[in-house]
Design a protein around this motif. Structure first.
Motif, short mmCIF file in Angstrom:
data_model
loop_
_atom_site.label_atom_id
_atom_site.label_comp_id
_atom_site.label_asym_id
_atom_site.label_seq_id
_atom_site.Cartn_x
_atom_site.Cartn_y
_atom_site.Cartn_z
N THR A 213 0.83 -1.21 0.00
CA THR A 213 0.00 0.00 0.00
C THR A 213 0.86 1.25 0.00
N GLU A 214 1.97 1.25 0.72
CA GLU A 214 2.88 2.40 0.77
C GLU A 214 3.54 2.63 -0.58
N VAL A 215 3.91 1.56 -1.27
CA VAL A 215 4.47 1.72 -2.61
C VAL A 215 3.48 2.45 -3.51
N GLY A 216 2.23 2.02 -3.47
CA GLY A 216 1.21 2.69 -4.27
C GLY A 216 1.07 4.15 -3.91
N ARG A 217 1.14 4.48 -2.62
CA ARG A 217 1.03 5.88 -2.19
C ARG A 217 2.15 6.72 -2.76
N ARG A 218 3.38 6.20 -2.70
CA ARG A 218 4.53 6.96 -3.22
C ARG A 218 4.45 7.13 -4.73
N LEU A 219 4.00 6.11 -5.43
CA LEU A 219 3.85 6.23 -6.87
C LEU A 219 2.83 7.30 -7.23
N ARG A 220 1.73 7.32 -6.54
CA ARG A 220 0.69 8.32 -6.82
C ARG A 220 1.16 9.73 -6.52
N ALA A 221 2.07 9.86 -5.54
CA ALA A 221 2.51 11.19 -5.11
C ALA A 221 3.52 11.83 -6.05
N ASP A 222 4.09 11.08 -6.98
CA ASP A 222 5.20 11.62 -7.78
C ASP A 222 5.14 11.11 -9.21
N ILE A 223 4.00 11.21 -9.85
CA ILE A 223 3.81 10.70 -11.21
C ILE A 223 4.54 11.60 -12.21
N GLU A 361 6.34 -9.71 -0.86
CA GLU A 361 7.06 -8.79 0.01
C GLU A 361 8.43 -8.38 -0.53
N PRO A 362 9.30 -9.31 -0.98
CA PRO A 362 10.61 -8.86 -1.47
C PRO A 362 10.52 -7.95 -2.69
N LEU A 363 9.58 -8.22 -3.57
CA LEU A 363 9.44 -7.35 -4.74
C LEU A 363 8.89 -5.99 -4.35
N ALA A 364 7.99 -5.96 -3.39
CA ALA A 364 7.48 -4.67 -2.91
C ALA A 364 8.60 -3.85 -2.27
N ARG A 365 9.51 -4.51 -1.56
CA ARG A 365 10.64 -3.79 -0.95
C ARG A 365 11.55 -3.22 -2.04
N ARG A 366 11.73 -3.98 -3.10
CA ARG A 366 12.56 -3.46 -4.20
C ARG A 366 11.91 -2.22 -4.81
N ALA A 367 10.60 -2.28 -5.05
CA ALA A 367 9.89 -1.13 -5.62
C ALA A 367 10.02 0.09 -4.71
N LEU A 368 9.89 -0.14 -3.40
CA LEU A 368 10.00 0.97 -2.47
C LEU A 368 11.38 1.60 -2.50
N GLY A 369 12.42 0.76 -2.68
CA GLY A 369 13.79 1.25 -2.71
C GLY A 369 14.09 2.09 -3.94
N LEU A 370 13.29 1.97 -4.98
CA LEU A 370 13.50 2.77 -6.19
C LEU A 370 12.85 4.14 -6.12
N LEU A 371 12.05 4.37 -5.07
CA LEU A 371 11.28 5.61 -4.98
C LEU A 371 11.80 6.48 -3.84
N PRO A 372 11.72 7.80 -4.01
CA PRO A 372 12.08 8.68 -2.89
C PRO A 372 11.07 8.57 -1.77
N GLY A 373 11.50 8.86 -0.56
CA GLY A 373 10.63 8.73 0.60
C GLY A 373 9.54 9.80 0.65
#
Length: 373
Positions: A213-223, A361-373
């Motif tokens: 869910t957090e990955v989705g939030r970060r993606l939406r915040a910086d399209i 979970e591991p793939l979601a962590r990778r996606a999160l690591g590619l995005l700014p906080g």
């Protein structure tokens, strides 16, 4: 999506993976063959000779079969059994694309027939031409094994085929209205968020659910701002490409067009990077990525070289490619969760689907690591 493993210490599927391009139909995935045979003989010309069926067993979503009438071979494709996410496994869309795209892009197999009558095989389906060739799964095909640098050449050919697709003017093959390029990325992110919400309850843990869910939030915040619109395949990867036997330098066919649309073409590059087996990434790193088992040994170009090769033939700004790669990774997470949910609900007997949840979970962590906080 086929049998998979990741670039770090996450166990791949332990269920036995099919090793051939064609096999007898898997238990539980037979259709009403007599009704299908009658329908095809009625609606297509030149179908003489005895009827037989084999299945393309490597896929784990849409059901794809090779049907033969004597020497005439065709491909029949329908959605998987069970509950289908809205907009997924769109046979109408895939037929539309493949009945037109071949005019401008000869790697697209030509669709011949669409059937919306679900009484024939239990769902809508379409029929396309069958193309002889080889798909690269987990090793250099035997017919290419003597070619110098075959793995690298295969990889470059895959990138070039994508660039060629993105150079197609959709209007040149009557596909200008396939999608709505304006606001494309925003709709994609929100649409995949809704797909996640529909299966989030089946997440392996609450922490995993919160992470995705957090990955989705970060993606939406910086399209990113959209660039040139073109035809987007939406599931482009090495094992959706077919080669002629013995030729590692040109992709002959590209498969699986049910999510194709028009929009920001860099989505395809992000998807390709997400699936790319990168020998420069340590197996125990946190940069999990999803690949067919064995593809690490193909000696494909690195992901950095993928971007460089694509950039050489494109005028697009690739400075935000990390966002597109994260988006591709996040979409894969959602698809894996959908497959796992189908298994939990008892909608598939394919044991591989029961292990897809391990990769979320591991793939979601990778996606999160590619995005700014």
């Amino acid at each position: 999506m086929t049998g998979v493993e990741t670039g770090r210490a996450v166990p791949p599927s332990s269920a036995e993976e099919p090793r051939t391009e064609l096999a007898p139909v898997r238990d539980g995935e037979d259709l009403d063959w007599q009704t299908l045979e009658t329908y095809l003989r009625t609606h297509l010309e030149g179908l003489d000779g005895p009827f037989s069926v084999l299945q393309f067993p490597r896929g784990s979503a849409n059901l794809t079969y090779r049907v033969s009438f004597g020497d005439r071979k065709l491909v029949v494709r329908r959605p998987p059994f069970g509950q289908i996410a809205r907009g997924a496994h769109d046979m109408t869309r895939e037929h539309r694309v493949l009945s037109r795209l071949h005019r401008a892009y000869d790697r697209a197999p030509r669709a011949l027939l669409h059937c919306a009558d679900e009484n024939v095989v239990g769902a809508e389906f379409f029929v396309s031409e069958y193309r002889e060739g080889v798909v690269v799964w987990d090793s250099v095909p035997d017919s290419m094994s003597g070619a110098p640098d075959a793995g690298r050449r295969i990889g470059l050919a895959v990138i070039d085929a994508l660039a060629d697709l993105h150079a197609v003017d959709p209007a040149s093959c009557d596909l200008a209205d396939l999608g709505r390029p304006d606001g494309y990325l925003e709709r994609q992110v929100h649409g995949w968020s809704a797909r996640w919400d529909a299966v989030a309850e089946y997440a392996p843990s609450a922490a995993t659910r919160d992470l995705v869910t957090e990955v989705g939030r970060r993606l939406r915040a910086d399209i990113p701002a959209g660039q040139r619109a073109g035809i987007v395949h939406n599931d482009y990867k090495v094992d959706n490409c077919q080669f002629a036997h013995g030729d590692p330098d040109r992709v002959k066919s590209v498969f699986d067009w049910d999510m194709a649309t028009t929009g920001d073409v860099l989505v395809d590059l992000g998807t390709l990077l997400n699936y790319w087996p990168d020998r420069t990434v340590a197996p125990d790193s946190d940069a999990a990525f999803i690949v067919v088992p064995g593809m690490h040994g193909l000696e494909l170009p690195s992901r950095a070289e993928v971007v460089e090769r694509y950039a050489a033939g494109s005028e697009l700004d690739l400075s935000r490619i990390d966002w597109y790669e994260a988006f591709g990774c996040w979409k894969t997470v959602v698809i894996l969760q959908q497959l796992y949910a189908r298994f939990v609900r008892g909608e598939t007997t394919d044991a591989r689907m029961g292990q897809r949840g391990e990769l979320v979970e591991p793939l979601a962590r990778r996606a999160l690591g590619l995005l700014p906080g």
